[in-house]
Structures are given as C-alpha cells and as structure tokens.
Design a protein around this motif. Structure first.
Motif, PDB file in Angstrom:
ATOM      1  N   ASP A  49     -19.531  68.515  42.682  1.00 18.74           N
ATOM      2  CA  ASP A  49     -19.430  69.524  43.741  1.00 18.74           C
ATOM      3  C   ASP A  49     -19.496  70.894  43.094  1.00 18.74           C
ATOM      4  N   THR A  50     -20.136  71.826  43.783  1.00 19.89           N
ATOM      5  CA  THR A  50     -20.134  73.194  43.273  1.00 19.89           C
ATOM      6  C   THR A  50     -18.754  73.798  43.491  1.00 19.89           C
ATOM      7  N   ASP A  51     -18.538  74.954  42.940  1.00 17.40           N
ATOM      8  CA  ASP A  51     -17.255  75.647  42.971  1.00 17.40           C
ATOM      9  C   ASP A  51     -16.765  75.855  44.406  1.00 17.40           C
ATOM     10  N   ALA A  52     -15.518  75.467  44.687  1.00 17.06           N
ATOM     11  CA  ALA A  52     -14.959  75.534  46.046  1.00 17.06           C
ATOM     12  C   ALA A  52     -14.949  76.958  46.589  1.00 17.06           C
ATOM     13  N   GLN A  53     -14.477  77.908  45.823  1.00 21.53           N
ATOM     14  CA  GLN A  53     -14.421  79.285  46.301  1.00 21.53           C
ATOM     15  C   GLN A  53     -15.821  79.828  46.531  1.00 21.53           C
TER      16      GLN A  53
ATOM     17  N   ARG B  11     -20.533  64.782  51.134  1.00 23.50           N
ATOM     18  CA  ARG B  11     -19.090  64.520  51.176  1.00 23.50           C
ATOM     19  C   ARG B  11     -18.421  65.180  52.372  1.00 23.50           C
ATOM     20  N   HIS B  12     -19.191  65.527  53.391  1.00 25.89           N
ATOM     21  CA  HIS B  12     -18.606  66.216  54.546  1.00 25.89           C
ATOM     22  C   HIS B  12     -17.568  65.372  55.269  1.00 25.89           C
ATOM     23  N   ASP B  13     -17.549  64.075  55.024  1.00 19.87           N
ATOM     24  CA  ASP B  13     -16.557  63.218  55.685  1.00 19.87           C
ATOM     25  C   ASP B  13     -15.420  62.808  54.745  1.00 19.87           C
ATOM     26  N   ASP B  14     -15.303  63.487  53.617  1.00 18.96           N
ATOM     27  CA  ASP B  14     -14.256  63.198  52.629  1.00 18.96           C
ATOM     28  C   ASP B  14     -13.051  64.103  52.894  1.00 18.96           C
ATOM     29  N   PRO B  15     -11.923  63.531  53.348  1.00 17.08           N
ATOM     30  CA  PRO B  15     -10.744  64.358  53.653  1.00 17.08           C
ATOM     31  C   PRO B  15     -10.258  65.189  52.466  1.00 17.08           C
ATOM     32  N   ASN B  16     -10.448  64.696  51.238  1.00 13.74           N
ATOM     33  CA  ASN B  16     -10.028  65.464  50.064  1.00 13.74           C
ATOM     34  C   ASN B  16     -10.830  66.748  49.933  1.00 13.74           C
ATOM     35  N   TRP B  17     -12.111  66.705  50.247  1.00 17.45           N
ATOM     36  CA  TRP B  17     -12.932  67.914  50.195  1.00 17.45           C
ATOM     37  C   TRP B  17     -12.382  68.938  51.175  1.00 17.45           C
ATOM     38  N   TRP B  18     -12.080  68.500  52.395  1.00 13.31           N
ATOM     39  CA  TRP B  18     -11.566  69.401  53.425  1.00 13.31           C
ATOM     40  C   TRP B  18     -10.242  70.020  52.999  1.00 13.31           C
ATOM     41  N   MET B  19      -9.323  69.195  52.528  1.00 17.23           N
ATOM     42  CA  MET B  19      -8.002  69.711  52.170  1.00 17.23           C
ATOM     43  C   MET B  19      -8.096  70.732  51.037  1.00 17.23           C
ATOM     44  N   HIS B  20      -8.933  70.455  50.041  1.00 16.32           N
ATOM     45  CA  HIS B  20      -9.068  71.393  48.927  1.00 16.32           C
ATOM     46  C   HIS B  20      -9.622  72.724  49.408  1.00 16.32           C
TER      47      HIS B  20
ATOM     48  N   PRO C 102      -6.369  67.365  63.653  1.00 12.48           N
ATOM     49  CA  PRO C 102      -6.299  68.492  62.706  1.00 12.48           C
ATOM     50  C   PRO C 102      -6.141  67.991  61.270  1.00 12.48           C
ATOM     51  N   PRO C 103      -6.526  68.798  60.299  1.00 16.18           N
ATOM     52  CA  PRO C 103      -6.363  68.407  58.892  1.00 16.18           C
ATOM     53  C   PRO C 103      -4.893  68.146  58.563  1.00 16.18           C
ATOM     54  N   GLY C 104      -4.664  67.168  57.716  1.00 22.07           N
ATOM     55  CA  GLY C 104      -3.308  66.868  57.268  1.00 22.07           C
ATOM     56  C   GLY C 104      -2.542  65.942  58.177  1.00 22.07           C
ATOM     57  N   ARG C 105      -3.051  65.683  59.339  1.00 24.59           N
ATOM     58  CA  ARG C 105      -2.390  64.753  60.254  1.00 24.59           C
ATOM     59  C   ARG C 105      -2.885  63.352  59.962  1.00 24.59           C
ATOM     60  N   ALA C 106      -1.961  62.441  59.839  1.00 25.29           N
ATOM     61  CA  ALA C 106      -2.327  61.049  59.559  1.00 25.29           C
ATOM     62  C   ALA C 106      -3.003  60.428  60.771  1.00 25.29           C
ATOM     63  N   ARG C 107      -3.916  59.510  60.484  1.00 18.37           N
ATOM     64  CA  ARG C 107      -4.525  58.751  61.558  1.00 18.37           C
ATOM     65  C   ARG C 107      -3.472  57.864  62.186  1.00 18.37           C
ATOM     66  N   ARG C 108      -3.587  57.674  63.461  1.00 21.36           N
ATOM     67  CA  ARG C 108      -2.645  56.790  64.147  1.00 21.36           C
ATOM     68  C   ARG C 108      -2.987  55.354  63.827  1.00 21.36           C
TER      69      ARG C 108
ATOM     70  N   LEU D 122     -25.725  76.090  47.108  1.00 18.53           N
ATOM     71  CA  LEU D 122     -25.816  74.659  46.818  1.00 18.53           C
ATOM     72  C   LEU D 122     -24.448  73.999  46.958  1.00 18.53           C
ATOM     73  N   HIS D 123     -24.421  72.741  47.352  1.00 17.53           N
ATOM     74  CA  HIS D 123     -23.162  72.018  47.450  1.00 17.53           C
ATOM     75  C   HIS D 123     -22.983  71.005  46.325  1.00 17.53           C
ATOM     76  N   THR D 124     -24.077  70.607  45.661  1.00 23.27           N
ATOM     77  CA  THR D 124     -24.010  69.566  44.632  1.00 23.27           C
ATOM     78  C   THR D 124     -24.950  69.915  43.486  1.00 23.27           C
ATOM     79  N   VAL D 125     -24.500  69.627  42.268  1.00 20.01           N
ATOM     80  CA  VAL D 125     -25.367  69.713  41.098  1.00 20.01           C
ATOM     81  C   VAL D 125     -25.344  68.338  40.436  1.00 20.01           C
ATOM     82  N   VAL D 126     -26.516  67.751  40.293  1.00 18.02           N
ATOM     83  CA  VAL D 126     -26.659  66.483  39.596  1.00 18.02           C
ATOM     84  C   VAL D 126     -26.901  66.826  38.134  1.00 18.02           C
TER      85      VAL D 126
END
Length: 151
Positions: free
Chosen positions: A77-81, A104-113, A142-148, A40-44
């Motif tokens: 969100d469920t546990d990242a690990q 949240r697949h388009d949330d940069p914070n999710w990706w970085m974590h 790539p992750p961490g690169r700022a948008r132009r 699961l990816h989410t628990v309400v």
C-alpha cells in the motif's frame, strides 16, 4: 547524513505502479510516499530471489510476498497520509472511483488505519466524514462497530 534514493515508478494499471524494491526501509517509505502523491494506491515491488536485504525490508514493513520465477514480489500500500492528501483534493465522485479501484477497499484494517491518521488532521474533517459514510455504505455499519452475530 541519511541518504536514500526513490526508485522509478512504472505505471501498470489504474492506481498501481511497479518498481524495484529499494534495499532500505527509508527509501522504500519514500517510494510509497511518492506513489501516494501521484494518486497511486499500490506499488508492486520486485527483487531477486535470495536478496536478503530486500527480504529484510519486507519484514520490517510486515509485508507479505511470494517468490516465482526467481523473483520476490510484494504488493505494498502507498503511504496512508499521502493517500488521504490525494483523496482530499478529489471530488466525491473521484474519491469513490479511486476507492473502487483499490483492491483492499473492503479490508477493515485499511479503513481503521486511515481513520486513525485522519484523527491527527482536523482540517480534513470533511474527508473523514465522507470515509465514515462510505464505510457505512459498504459495510452497513460505522467503523469500529462489530458485526452482529447471526445467532
């Protein structure tokens, strides 16, 4: 002795389950870990309006919530690990389907974590490579690169 209870997860839709909100952070984190292990990816979670212990747990988790009809509701969100361990066991197509179903697949914070967690698991290097490739596919960089800047 630390004692905690994992609440029941009730499947709701693909990747999502509902549960009552436990009254302590340890039990809530155990709930989120169990949910991740189930793919699961989410628990309400819900609690009664005015439930100060539940509100304290949500504050500890830095979660957003809303109140409606006498109930507090939050999407956690469920546990990242646990999410990563689940993804590790899937094929590339199954990973892509799981990711597409995640709101949240388009949330940069999710990706970085998730990528930071993967830094501590060299055995999951192929999964990290796959996530970086998916990030480039979704965001064009790539992750961490700022948008132009358009200017």
């Amino acid at each position: 002795m630390i004692r905690f209870v994992v609440m029941e997860l009730v499947p709701h839709e693909v990747g999502v389950a509902h549960s009552a909100l436990p009254h302590d952070e340890t039990s809530t984190r155990a709930l989120l870990a169990e949910a991740a292990a189930q793919g699961l990816h989410t628990v309400v979670v819900t609690a009664d309006e005015g439930d100060e212990r539940a509100i304290a747990v949500l504050r500890e988790l830095r979660a957003e919530w809303h109140t409606e009809g006498g109930k507090i509701t939050a999407q956690l969100d469920t546990d990242a690990q646990g999410q990563l361990a689940h993804l590790w066991g899937l094929s590339a197509d199954e990973r892509a389907a799981w990711l597409a179903a995640f709101p949240r697949h388009d949330d940069p914070n999710w990706w970085m974590h998730r990528l930071l967690v993967l830094n501590h698991h060299p055995e999951w290097a192929p999964l990290k490579d796959w996530l970086v490739d998916e990030h480039v596919r979704l965001f064009g960089r790539p992750p961490g690169r700022a948008r132009r800047s358009p200017v």
